[in-house]
Design a protein around this motif. Structure first.
Motif, PDB file in Angstrom:
ATOM      1  N   TRP A  39       0.686  -1.077   0.008  1.00  0.00           N
ATOM      2  CA  TRP A  39       0.004  -0.134  -0.188  1.00  0.00           C
ATOM      3  C   TRP A  39       0.809   1.336   0.104  1.00  0.00           C
ATOM      4  O   TRP A  39       0.596   2.331  -0.712  1.00  0.00           O
ATOM      5  N   TRP A  40       1.621   1.219   0.814  1.00  0.00           N
ATOM      6  CA  TRP A  40       2.813   2.400   0.965  1.00  0.00           C
ATOM      7  C   TRP A  40       3.479   2.584  -0.382  1.00  0.00           C
ATOM      8  O   TRP A  40       3.739   3.843  -0.825  1.00  0.00           O
ATOM      9  N   PHE A  41       3.961   1.587  -1.110  1.00  0.00           N
ATOM     10  CA  PHE A  41       4.685   1.690  -2.142  1.00  0.00           C
ATOM     11  C   PHE A  41       3.942   2.402  -3.375  1.00  0.00           C
ATOM     12  O   PHE A  41       4.136   3.303  -4.039  1.00  0.00           O
ATOM     13  N   PHE A  42       2.402   1.808  -3.470  1.00  0.00           N
ATOM     14  CA  PHE A  42       1.582   2.553  -4.128  1.00  0.00           C
ATOM     15  C   PHE A  42       1.339   3.775  -3.828  1.00  0.00           C
ATOM     16  O   PHE A  42       0.922   4.737  -4.863  1.00  0.00           O
TER      17      PHE A  42
ATOM     18  N   SER B 140       1.676   6.895  -6.721  1.00  0.00           N
ATOM     19  CA  SER B 140       0.534   7.455  -7.041  1.00  0.00           C
ATOM     20  C   SER B 140       0.638   9.232  -6.998  1.00  0.00           C
ATOM     21  O   SER B 140      -0.259   9.843  -7.312  1.00  0.00           O
ATOM     22  N   GLU B 141       1.389   9.553  -5.853  1.00  0.00           N
ATOM     23  CA  GLU B 141       1.489  10.733  -5.551  1.00  0.00           C
ATOM     24  C   GLU B 141       0.030  11.152  -4.956  1.00  0.00           C
ATOM     25  O   GLU B 141      -0.229  12.568  -5.024  1.00  0.00           O
ATOM     26  N   GLU B 142      -0.690  10.255  -4.343  1.00  0.00           N
ATOM     27  CA  GLU B 142      -1.875  10.753  -3.464  1.00  0.00           C
ATOM     28  C   GLU B 142      -1.332  11.595  -2.437  1.00  0.00           C
ATOM     29  O   GLU B 142      -0.245  11.627  -1.889  1.00  0.00           O
TER      30      GLU B 142
ATOM     31  N   LEU C 212      -5.338   3.282  -7.817  1.00  0.00           N
ATOM     32  CA  LEU C 212      -4.416   2.299  -7.506  1.00  0.00           C
ATOM     33  C   LEU C 212      -4.455   1.671  -5.964  1.00  0.00           C
ATOM     34  O   LEU C 212      -4.487   0.486  -5.925  1.00  0.00           O
ATOM     35  N   LEU C 213      -4.854   2.665  -5.110  1.00  0.00           N
ATOM     36  CA  LEU C 213      -4.966   2.194  -3.850  1.00  0.00           C
ATOM     37  C   LEU C 213      -6.219   1.596  -3.557  1.00  0.00           C
ATOM     38  O   LEU C 213      -6.124   0.452  -2.681  1.00  0.00           O
ATOM     39  N   VAL C 214      -7.273   2.219  -4.131  1.00  0.00           N
ATOM     40  CA  VAL C 214      -8.613   1.397  -3.899  1.00  0.00           C
ATOM     41  C   VAL C 214      -8.470   0.154  -4.707  1.00  0.00           C
ATOM     42  O   VAL C 214      -9.033  -0.728  -4.261  1.00  0.00           O
ATOM     43  N   SER C 215      -7.982  -0.113  -5.745  1.00  0.00           N
ATOM     44  CA  SER C 215      -7.849  -1.319  -6.448  1.00  0.00           C
ATOM     45  C   SER C 215      -6.802  -2.211  -5.596  1.00  0.00           C
ATOM     46  O   SER C 215      -7.494  -3.449  -5.322  1.00  0.00           O
TER      47      SER C 215
END
Length: 155
Positions: free
Chosen positions: A96-99, A103-105, A115-118
């Motif tokens: 999750w942290w990699f994503f 993702s620059e969330e 990406l995080l939701v998926s």
């Protein structure tokens, strides 16, 4: 005061400048038989995410120490504690942290990047399979987000 009451004392070690001194002081003030809950990020995830994480993530007051598994255990044992368990967990959170970083969330409070939701949906689908928890335990061993040691001061 948790150590004096016989309850587990929780401490996150990653952002302490002199962790050996802090653990030694916890042991000194704890009653015989006191239990300690110590937690650090696992080096496997920390090292892999470093190239994509925000630079501040590895500066004071954040992650200033990366402990490999043997170093963490020795830190605790060298302070005079008896390790009762040394667990690894959080494969989900490691990814999750990699994503999150790539993702620059911007909103940690309510992350909505696809990406995080998926990833959350995919992880739940995996856990819902008959061998999902078996695979989770294996993944946690190899790419954990956290190491957790429960230790005890000798009587």
């Amino acid at each position: 005061t948790g150590a004096n009451l016989g309850q587990p004392l929780g401490l996150v070690m990653l952002n302490i400048e002199a962790p050996a001194g802090v653990v030694a002081e916890l042991v000194r003030v704890g009653k015989p038989g006191a239990r300690y809950l110590l937690c650090v990020p696992d080096a496997s995830a920390e090292i892999l995410q470093k190239p994509v994480a925000a630079e501040a993530h590895y500066q004071k007051p954040n992650h200033i120490h990366i402990f490999n598994r043997d170093e963490f255990r020795l830190l605790v044992e060298n302070a005079g504690l008896i390790v009762e368990s040394h667990e690894l967990n959080g494969f989900y959170w490691a990814l999750w942290w990699f994503f999150f970083w790539v993702s620059e969330e911007k909103d940690l409070g309510n992350p909505t990047h696809p990406l995080l939701v998926s990833w959350a949906r995919t992880w739940q689908l995996l856990l819902d399979t008959p061998k999902g928890l078996v695979l989770k335990r294996e993944l946690d061993k190899h790419l954990a987000k956290s190491q957790v040691i429960v230790a005890r001061k000798p009587d």
